[in-house]
Design a protein around this motif. Structure first.
Motif, PDB file in Angstrom:
ATOM      1  N   LEU A   1       5.555  -9.837  73.262  1.00  0.00           N
ATOM      2  CA  LEU A   1       5.880 -10.832  74.285  1.00  0.00           C
ATOM      3  C   LEU A   1       6.869 -10.338  75.336  1.00  0.00           C
ATOM      4  O   LEU A   1       6.713 -10.633  76.516  1.00  0.00           O
ATOM      5  CB  LEU A   1       6.445 -12.095  73.612  1.00  0.00           C
ATOM      6  N   ALA A   2       7.893  -9.614  74.897  1.00  0.00           N
ATOM      7  CA  ALA A   2       8.937  -9.194  75.847  1.00  0.00           C
ATOM      8  C   ALA A   2       9.581  -7.899  75.376  1.00  0.00           C
ATOM      9  O   ALA A   2      10.617  -7.930  74.699  1.00  0.00           O
ATOM     10  CB  ALA A   2       9.993 -10.292  75.999  1.00  0.00           C
ATOM     11  N   PRO A   3       8.993  -6.742  75.704  1.00  0.00           N
ATOM     12  CA  PRO A   3       9.599  -5.464  75.292  1.00  0.00           C
ATOM     13  C   PRO A   3      11.017  -5.275  75.818  1.00  0.00           C
ATOM     14  O   PRO A   3      11.813  -4.563  75.196  1.00  0.00           O
ATOM     15  CB  PRO A   3       8.645  -4.422  75.902  1.00  0.00           C
ATOM     16  N   GLU A   4      11.342  -5.930  76.946  1.00  0.00           N
ATOM     17  CA  GLU A   4      12.700  -5.806  77.495  1.00  0.00           C
ATOM     18  C   GLU A   4      13.752  -6.421  76.578  1.00  0.00           C
ATOM     19  O   GLU A   4      14.948  -6.145  76.718  1.00  0.00           O
ATOM     20  CB  GLU A   4      12.783  -6.473  78.868  1.00  0.00           C
ATOM     21  N   ALA A   5      13.323  -7.278  75.648  1.00  0.00           N
ATOM     22  CA  ALA A   5      14.265  -7.907  74.715  1.00  0.00           C
ATOM     23  C   ALA A   5      14.621  -6.984  73.570  1.00  0.00           C
ATOM     24  O   ALA A   5      15.437  -7.350  72.715  1.00  0.00           O
ATOM     25  CB  ALA A   5      13.679  -9.208  74.161  1.00  0.00           C
ATOM     26  N   GLY A   6      14.031  -5.787  73.518  1.00  0.00           N
ATOM     27  CA  GLY A   6      14.285  -4.860  72.420  1.00  0.00           C
ATOM     28  C   GLY A   6      15.581  -4.107  72.578  1.00  0.00           C
ATOM     29  O   GLY A   6      15.609  -2.871  72.599  1.00  0.00           O
ATOM     30  N   GLY A   7      16.667  -4.776  72.710  1.00  0.00           N
ATOM     31  CA  GLY A   7      17.994  -4.183  72.843  1.00  0.00           C
ATOM     32  C   GLY A   7      19.029  -5.284  72.850  1.00  0.00           C
ATOM     33  O   GLY A   7      18.698  -6.469  72.908  1.00  0.00           O
ATOM     34  N   SER A   8      20.281  -4.896  72.821  1.00  0.00           N
ATOM     35  CA  SER A   8      21.326  -5.917  72.784  1.00  0.00           C
ATOM     36  C   SER A   8      21.420  -6.683  74.097  1.00  0.00           C
ATOM     37  O   SER A   8      21.777  -7.857  74.125  1.00  0.00           O
ATOM     38  CB  SER A   8      22.679  -5.277  72.465  1.00  0.00           C
ATOM     39  N   GLY A   9      21.123  -6.010  75.213  1.00  0.00           N
ATOM     40  CA  GLY A   9      21.260  -6.654  76.518  1.00  0.00           C
ATOM     41  C   GLY A   9      22.675  -6.629  77.060  1.00  0.00           C
ATOM     42  O   GLY A   9      22.919  -7.067  78.185  1.00  0.00           O
ATOM     43  N   SER A  10      23.623  -6.096  76.269  1.00  0.00           N
ATOM     44  CA  SER A  10      25.016  -6.104  76.710  1.00  0.00           C
ATOM     45  C   SER A  10      25.252  -5.163  77.885  1.00  0.00           C
ATOM     46  O   SER A  10      26.024  -5.479  78.797  1.00  0.00           O
ATOM     47  CB  SER A  10      25.937  -5.732  75.547  1.00  0.00           C
TER      48      SER A  10
ATOM     49  N   VAL B   1      24.412   4.561  61.675  1.00  0.00           N
ATOM     50  CA  VAL B   1      24.173   5.649  62.624  1.00  0.00           C
ATOM     51  C   VAL B   1      22.675   5.856  62.828  1.00  0.00           C
ATOM     52  O   VAL B   1      22.191   5.969  63.960  1.00  0.00           O
ATOM     53  CB  VAL B   1      24.847   6.944  62.134  1.00  0.00           C
ATOM     54  N   LEU B   2      21.905   5.900  61.742  1.00  0.00           N
ATOM     55  CA  LEU B   2      20.471   6.156  61.841  1.00  0.00           C
ATOM     56  C   LEU B   2      19.723   5.007  62.502  1.00  0.00           C
ATOM     57  O   LEU B   2      18.621   5.201  63.013  1.00  0.00           O
ATOM     58  CB  LEU B   2      19.884   6.403  60.442  1.00  0.00           C
ATOM     59  N   PHE B   3      20.302   3.826  62.512  1.00  0.00           N
ATOM     60  CA  PHE B   3      19.654   2.659  63.098  1.00  0.00           C
ATOM     61  C   PHE B   3      19.659   2.688  64.624  1.00  0.00           C
ATOM     62  O   PHE B   3      18.857   2.021  65.270  1.00  0.00           O
ATOM     63  CB  PHE B   3      20.345   1.390  62.604  1.00  0.00           C
ATOM     64  N   THR B   4      20.544   3.486  65.212  1.00  0.00           N
ATOM     65  CA  THR B   4      20.699   3.504  66.669  1.00  0.00           C
ATOM     66  C   THR B   4      19.391   3.870  67.359  1.00  0.00           C
ATOM     67  O   THR B   4      18.754   4.859  67.017  1.00  0.00           O
ATOM     68  CB  THR B   4      21.778   4.521  67.076  1.00  0.00           C
ATOM     69  N   GLY B   5      19.011   3.083  68.327  1.00  0.00           N
ATOM     70  CA  GLY B   5      17.803   3.357  69.094  1.00  0.00           C
ATOM     71  C   GLY B   5      16.573   2.612  68.621  1.00  0.00           C
ATOM     72  O   GLY B   5      15.541   2.651  69.297  1.00  0.00           O
ATOM     73  N   VAL B   6      16.646   1.950  67.467  1.00  0.00           N
ATOM     74  CA  VAL B   6      15.514   1.132  67.026  1.00  0.00           C
ATOM     75  C   VAL B   6      15.406  -0.057  67.976  1.00  0.00           C
ATOM     76  O   VAL B   6      16.388  -0.780  68.184  1.00  0.00           O
ATOM     77  CB  VAL B   6      15.712   0.654  65.569  1.00  0.00           C
ATOM     78  N   PRO B   7      14.233  -0.271  68.583  1.00  0.00           N
ATOM     79  CA  PRO B   7      14.110  -1.283  69.652  1.00  0.00           C
ATOM     80  C   PRO B   7      14.075  -2.718  69.147  1.00  0.00           C
ATOM     81  O   PRO B   7      13.051  -3.391  69.176  1.00  0.00           O
ATOM     82  CB  PRO B   7      12.795  -0.898  70.336  1.00  0.00           C
ATOM     83  N   VAL B   8      15.203  -3.209  68.674  1.00  0.00           N
ATOM     84  CA  VAL B   8      15.347  -4.608  68.283  1.00  0.00           C
ATOM     85  C   VAL B   8      16.677  -5.109  68.838  1.00  0.00           C
ATOM     86  O   VAL B   8      17.618  -4.321  69.008  1.00  0.00           O
ATOM     87  CB  VAL B   8      15.306  -4.794  66.744  1.00  0.00           C
ATOM     88  N   PRO B   9      16.802  -6.401  69.147  1.00  0.00           N
ATOM     89  CA  PRO B   9      18.056  -6.923  69.706  1.00  0.00           C
ATOM     90  C   PRO B   9      19.151  -7.025  68.653  1.00  0.00           C
ATOM     91  O   PRO B   9      19.076  -7.845  67.737  1.00  0.00           O
ATOM     92  CB  PRO B   9      17.655  -8.310  70.227  1.00  0.00           C
ATOM     93  N   THR B  10      20.142  -6.176  68.755  1.00  0.00           N
ATOM     94  CA  THR B  10      21.238  -6.145  67.795  1.00  0.00           C
ATOM     95  C   THR B  10      22.539  -5.829  68.511  1.00  0.00           C
ATOM     96  O   THR B  10      22.539  -5.362  69.646  1.00  0.00           O
ATOM     97  CB  THR B  10      20.999  -5.070  66.718  1.00  0.00           C
ATOM     98  N   GLY B  11      23.645  -6.057  67.819  1.00  0.00           N
ATOM     99  CA  GLY B  11      24.959  -5.674  68.315  1.00  0.00           C
ATOM    100  C   GLY B  11      25.670  -4.830  67.285  1.00  0.00           C
ATOM    101  O   GLY B  11      25.366  -4.910  66.094  1.00  0.00           O
ATOM    102  N   ASN B  12      26.607  -4.020  67.733  1.00  0.00           N
ATOM    103  CA  ASN B  12      27.320  -3.126  66.814  1.00  0.00           C
ATOM    104  C   ASN B  12      28.794  -3.467  66.699  1.00  0.00           C
ATOM    105  O   ASN B  12      29.571  -2.682  66.157  1.00  0.00           O
ATOM    106  CB  ASN B  12      27.163  -1.669  67.266  1.00  0.00           C
ATOM    107  N   PHE B  13      29.191  -4.632  67.204  1.00  0.00           N
ATOM    108  CA  PHE B  13      30.601  -5.038  67.132  1.00  0.00           C
ATOM    109  C   PHE B  13      31.000  -5.284  65.680  1.00  0.00           C
ATOM    110  O   PHE B  13      31.957  -4.683  65.173  1.00  0.00           O
ATOM    111  CB  PHE B  13      30.796  -6.307  67.972  1.00  0.00           C
TER     112      PHE B  13
END
Length: 666
Positions: free
Chosen positions: A77-86, A389-401
């Protein structure tokens, strides 16, 4: 009919954004709670009936299903949503147009995807997407109001980063999101203040963000009371033990300093490793044979990593020893995971890894949890750090705070455990205090923030007495990070690697040898032939020959005004079939001309702090020489920073060699 005034419009946006964030956050936490309980209940039932191996297999299957739903939703539906967006949100607030990521579809997909990413069990939090969600909600509200009430368009300037109600609403939306996650209204305000910097924070925004966060948190309390639930169930919270209980002593100061120094080194190492993994994953997905199988390759990557997480945390939890669940009333809001233990007992490793990040941090901060011994803390730390560390770059909306906070909390508790074993005769502070110190040190080094991490943890600890050691930890960690890091903070690195336009409020030192003529946009001759009444063919040629955001309107050799690209395109569409167009109707007179020899240090504040969008560059006799635009300046700053960063990380050259390299670049 109601005619909105400027003040009423601004307050309407603030209030509606605060209410919307309160409702969306509560819906999100209830959905995550329900799905997580279902997942762990199913795993526990399988483990009790068929053994540990069956339970781990069921966990892997459930995480596979949740990850499959998540990645299908994003890429379908929205590949652009595959990131935190921050990073995109930060670029928008900095004055650049990334508003395409504020579409209702992207925001809706990101909202649902955050629920599934937290339910799946990825080593991440929901802070970044929630901040972006708050900004997007305010943006959409402003667009709806301006569409319905044309009079409000005067106050609701939808241009990227333009000062006014839109920008302030986006900032308040982000502050409400952070305030809800940590139950820290002041922390949310300070977080956004450090995000946008003081140069972009008008005085009236302080009061508006204060009111917005107050509405958001008060409404949350009220809604939870209606359904007979408490806020402590959904946020990081630690009980206050009263003034008679001393949180730390003089003997803890030196261990606090050592812990802060260690995490001052660990934070930039963690950032560097995350960036390396991100680059590697991007290379594999876009520059190898896998690029022919997109988005399927990214979707497979997501579900395979979910299975890896399930297997890793399941096997790591087997190393945990069983302890009896405390019966004290103050433990009722903690999530104890039984795993392979008998009824009434819990596994400390599973309680940290097989739960949400918020629940794990709450467990670490608790000062009465003496069951988390050195082995459990070490195994949890190594497992979570590696997966994060290994999770970085997986295209899902997440935050690392929260992820960074959790890594620091585990490291702090590990140090507290080691001290307790090596020096049992010393009356050290509880391990929960060491966990708080570690969380503040790691978080500040990762995000390059100072006040916000302290406020979040002080609020979570429910005790302002620990503010002083937290501030000490933040100061030491940031000092060490600045000395040893060869990269910027995480968000700034994302801006650079995604090639998003961003202009820091402080002067970019890599530009110190540049002058105005070095910073001008590339403008072919065809782009410099427009007059107040221009031929249609000239306009078409100018728009096609380059992608410059601004064009000069000339009167002989002199520039009399600047023409925005968007305005030219609009005029061209409006006057189809005509031979000439009055482009002067969209001209924007900045009133500022810059001599071609002006140093970058002199002109930089005009764009970074005064938010000037473009200015003419002229020779000594006033002849037009070119245009310096805010977008072009940001692109040049990003380019030279990236070159300098690669040089700093690759070599250990002397300061003299570095200055020579800068001159070569200039």
């Amino acid at each position: 009919m109601w005619r909105p005034s400027e003040s009423a419009t601004g307050w309407l946006v603030i209030v509606l954004t605060a209410i919307g964030m309160a409702l969306s956050n509560l819906l999100m936490v209830f959905a995550v709670e329900y799905l997580v309980r279902f997942k762990f209940h199913t795993v526990q039932v399988a483990m009790d009936k068929f053994g540990v191996a069956a339970g781990i297999l069921v966990l892997m299957a459930l995480m596979f299903v949740f990850a499959l739903v998540l990645t299908s939703l994003v890429h379908g539906l929205a590949p652009e949503a595959g990131g935190s967006g921050s990073a995109e949100n930060k670029a928008w607030l900095n004055g650049f147009d990334t508003s395409k990521l504020f579409s209702p579809t992207i925001l809706a997909v990101r909202f649902v995807a955050v629920i599934f990413s937290n339910t799946t069990g990825f080593p991440c939090g929901r802070e970044g997407p929630t901040v972006a969600l708050g900004g997007g909600m305010a943006f959409i509200l402003c667009r709806c109001i301006s569409a319905k009430h044309k009079e409000a368009r005067e106050y609701l300037d939808m241009r990227a980063g333009a000062p006014g109600a839109v920008r302030m609403g986006c900032i308040v939306g982000g502050a409400c999101g952070m305030a809800m996650i940590f139950n820290a209204p002041l922390g949310g305000i300070l977080y956004m203040f450090e995000e946008v910097s003081s140069s972009s924070w008008p005085m009236e925004l302080t009061f508006k963000s204060f009111v917005g966060c107050t509405i958001c948190t008060t409404l949350s309390y009220s809604l939870l009371a209606v359904v007979h639930r408490g806020i402590r169930e959904f946020v990081i919270f630690e009980m206050w033990y009263g003034p008679a209980v001393q949180d730390y002593r003089a003997c803890d100061i030196l261990p606090f300093i050592i812990l802060s120094v260690l995490l001052g080194f660990l934070a930039p190492l963690h950032t560097m490793l995350c960036l390396k993994v991100q680059e590697m994953r991007k290379h594999l997905q876009s520059e190898t044979v896998l690029r022919r199988f997109q988005p399927w390759a990214k979707m497979i990557d997501t579900v395979l990593f979910a299975i890896l997480c399930a297997a890793a945390v399941g096997l790591a939890s087997l190393s945990g020893e069983c302890h009896e669940i405390p019966e004290q009333k103050l433990q009722q809001d903690l999530s104890y995971v039984q795993f392979q233990c008998e009824e009434g007992f819990f596994n400390p490793v599973a309680s940290l890894l097989l739960t949400t990040p918020d629940g794990a941090v709450k467990m670490l901060f608790n000062r009465d949890n003496f069951e988390f011994l050195g082995l459990a803390s070490a195994v949890s730390f190594l497992t979570y750090f590696t997966l994060n560390v290994l999770f970085t770059g997986v295209p899902v909306p997440t935050g690392n705070f929260t992820g960074a906070m959790l890594i620091g909390g585990m490291a702090g508790r590990l140090i507290g455990c080691v001290l307790g074993h090596l020096l049992p005769q010393m009356d050290f502070a509880p391990q929960g205090i060491y966990s708080m110190i570690g969380a503040a040190a790691m978080l500040s080094g990762f995000k390059q923030m100072t006040i916000a991490p302290v406020m979040f943890i002080v609020t979570a600890a429910n005790n302002v007495d620990i503010a002083a050691p937290l501030m000490m930890a933040v100061s030491i960690s940031l000092f060490i990070s600045h000395m040893v890091a060869c990269q910027d903070a995480w968000d700034e690195e994302q801006l650079i690697r995604k090639k998003l336009p961003y202009l820091p409020p402080e002067f970019c030192k890599e530009l110190r040898h540049f002058s105005a003529c070095d910073l001008m946009d590339e403008l072919p001759a065809a782009a410099c032939q427009l007059k107040p009444f221009a031929l249609t063919s000239q306009i078409d040629e100018a728009l096609m020959c380059c992608s410059a955001p601004w064009f000069p309107m000339l009167d002989g050799p002199r520039c009399v005004s600047l023409l925005p690209r968007s305005g030219l395109e609009k005029q061209r569409r409006k006057h189809l079939g005509t031979d000439s167009i009055h482009v002067g109707a969209v001209a924007q007179r900045t009133g500022i001309q810059i001599l071609e020899g002006t140093s970058a240090a002199s002109l930089y504040p005009l764009f970074a702090q005064a938010h000037l969008q473009a200015a003419c560059v002229v020779t000594a006799d006033g002849t037009f020489a070119g245009i310096v635009s805010r977008a072009g300046l940001a692109a040049k700053a990003t380019e030279v920073e990236l070159v300098a960063e690669k040089g700093d990380c690759a070599t250990d050259d002397s300061d003299a060699d570095s200055e020579s390299s800068d001159r070569d670049i200039a």
